[in-house]
Design an enzyme around this catalytic site. Structure first.
Site, PDB file in Angstrom:
ATOM      1  CE  LYS A  38      -1.774   2.892   2.118  1.00 39.36           C
ATOM      2  NZ  LYS A  38      -1.827   4.246   1.661  1.00 39.36           N
TER       3      LYS A  38
ATOM      4  CD  GLU B 136      13.009   3.539   9.259  1.00 37.92           C
ATOM      5  OE1 GLU B 136      12.891   4.603   9.829  1.00 37.92           O
ATOM      6  OE2 GLU B 136      13.095   4.052   7.715  1.00 37.92           O
TER       7      GLU B 136
ATOM      8  CD  GLU C  53      10.483  12.598  11.826  1.00 40.75           C
ATOM      9  OE1 GLU C  53       9.333  12.028  11.956  1.00 40.75           O
ATOM     10  OE2 GLU C  53      11.556  12.130  11.225  1.00 40.75           O
TER      11      GLU C  53
END
Ligand code: ADP
Length: 486
Positions: free
Chosen positions: A180, A255, A383
């Site tokens: 996906k 990840e 982030e």
């Protein structure tokens, strides 16, 4: 709805690829180019039905693929790599139109790397093994059995690169997959489906479901027949995926993000340190590994900042298709607003913009360097995923390590130092999946890759990838005639 769109002169099928067939959906979503905001394609918008169909196709194809001899599987992966190389220019052009990353990087670095990913895991499979060993005369044999249908969910910052990094070991291991791709960069996955089919990959071994994360993605990760989920993306999405996987304890490889430090010690080659720092604007800062926190020893901070500002001012921001461009656009208007929000709040809290600190034209964000930021502030802890770096100073090694480790992430760390002993000492104290000393982004598929803390779960690369995508088995066989000796 048309079945194809022509992007950068390349026809791209806009439907799913399920069980060796193109499948349309009643609903679609629009894919835009970050370069100029132009609509590129209307893409099939999958949901539960498409997820079910794709996992069913992957389940049906699994026994035959798992039973295919390793060498035949490896040959097929090499044929896919050949196809990637044959269509390298097209893949590069489509990827740049779709996600706005530099065409020169796609042509020279990223797409060759995609082909390499397939070749590497094909070859690693040939040697995958563990020496047999004895326990009181009984032979132990370790084997890597394919696990079953895998769901691979990938992000938009390096779409085909990250997809191939998961696909290659998953397929090599004998699994079937449903990929996906991210809804902001869905195109090259569709081209890869064509390449895999042309290479002779049997129907159902690779399936591509297009759609939004909350629809197609969440239906796939919650599917009961899925045996592995590999995800690269943000921490909040990872939490949702882990919650969906918890029901059946489906093994996960995650990840995730980072807030990695670049530590510059006074004994470093300052030109090298500045080069490493300026390099963090690569891909407009949309890199999970980026060392976005510059931690510089006080005695050289002023000189470092001066040289950095000089070097960074020379960077060319603009159309990523131009050879001279260093920094392209941000993927999406929403991402741009997010970046700008982070910077505004940091400036409101008292930070100084040594460089940038504002939006550019269109979908571009000016390369930014902020100083005067506190360790516990949002801009240091969260982030940003844009061309935004912060600079903090330290006076002792202990302080440097404390700042470096002082976030919830642990993906990577980079050190600039002229003292090998210091490098070893500091490295041992850093919380990071990868540490680079006087270099950056040197990566080898034989090495483990992944994050500590909230930067991820598990490691990819070499045997680590096969450990994840396989059910590792130990078979213990008694010596001949063992019952006679009871
Ligand atoms: P971003 O990096 O834009 O913050 P995400 O981490 O949300 O994005 O997205 C990375 C990938 O995860 C994309 O392919 C996206 O479609 C997918 N995704 C988003 N939400 C979910 C979800 N709830 N379940 C499964 N996949 C998801």
């Amino acid at each position: 709805m048309p079945d194809h769109s022509t992007v950068a002169g390349v026809p791209v099928d806009t439907r799913h690829w399920i069980g060796g067939r193109r499948v349309a959906s009643a609903a679609t979503f629009t894919d835009h180019s970050p370069i100029d905001g132009r609509a590129l394609a209307e893409i099939a918008r999958g949901g539960q039905a498409e997820a079910d169909a794709a996992v069913a196709a992957a389940t049906a194809a699994f026994p035959a693929w798992a039973a295919t001899p390793r060498t035949d599987r490896a040959d097929l992966l090499h044929a896919i790599a050949d196809g990637v190389e044959a269509r390298l220019e097209e893949l590069a052009a489509v990827e740049t139109a779709d996600n706005g990353a530099l065409l020169r990087s796609h042509r020279r670095g990223v797409m060759p790397r995609v082909a390499h990913n397939f070749r590497f895991f094909a070859d690693w499979l040939r040697t995958l093994g563990h020496p047999d060993f004895d326990t009181r005369g009984h032979r132990n044999r370790v084997s890597w059995d394919p696990a079953g249908p895998c769901v691979l969910i990938t992000p938009w910052n390096a779409p085909l690169m990250l997809a191939s990094w998961k696909l290659a070991p998953a397929l090599a291991a004998g699994n079937t997959v449903v990929l996906k791709p991210a809804e902001w960069s869905p195109l090259t996955a569709s081209l890869l489906a064509d390449i895999a089919a042309d290479a002779g990959l049997p129907p159902g071994v690779l399936n591509v479901v297009q759609g939004l994360g909350a629809e197609a993605g969440s239906a796939l990760v919650a599917h009961p027949d899925v045996r592995r989920i590999s995800f690269t993306g943000s921490v909040p999405t990872a939490r949702r995926i882990a919650a969906a996987a918890a029901d059946r304890l489906t093994p996960l490889s995650l990840e995730l993000g980072g807030k990695s430090p670049l530590l510059v010690f006074a004994d470093a080659d300052l030109d090298l340190a500045v080069d490493l720092a300026v390099g963090q604007y690569d891909n407009a800062g949309q890199v999970c590994l980026a060392a976005t926190r510059l931690l510089v020893e006080s005695s050289v901070a002023e000189e470092f900042t001066r040289r950095f500002a000089e070097r960074a001012a020379a960077l060319v921001q603009g159309d990523p298709r131009e050879e001279a461009t260093d920094i392209g656009p941000t993927i999406h208007e929403r991402q741009l607003e997010k970046i700008d929000g982070f910077v505004r709040r940091a400036l409101d809290a008292g930070a100084t913009a040594v460089l940038g600190g504002h939006r550019g034209d269109g979908q571009y964000y000016a390369p930014t360097l902020l100083t005067g930021v506190a360790q516990d502030s949002e801009i240091v802890q969260e982030e940003v995923f844009g061309p935004v770096l912060t600079l903090q100073t330290f006076t002792t090694e202990d302080e440097a390590v404390a700042l470096a480790n002082g976030t919830r992430f642990g993906l990577a760390a980079t050190l600039a130092t002229g003292d090998p002993e210091r490098a070893e000492r500091v490295t041992g104290r850093l919380s990071a999946g990868t540490v680079w000393v006087n270099c950056f982004f040197v990566r080898d598929l034989r090495a483990p890759f992944g994050g500590s803390r909230q930067s991820g779960v598990g490691r990819e690369g070499g045997t680590w990838s096969f450990d994840f995508y396989c059910d590792v088995k130990n078979t213990v066989t008694a010596p001949k005639g063992w019952h006679d000796h009871g």
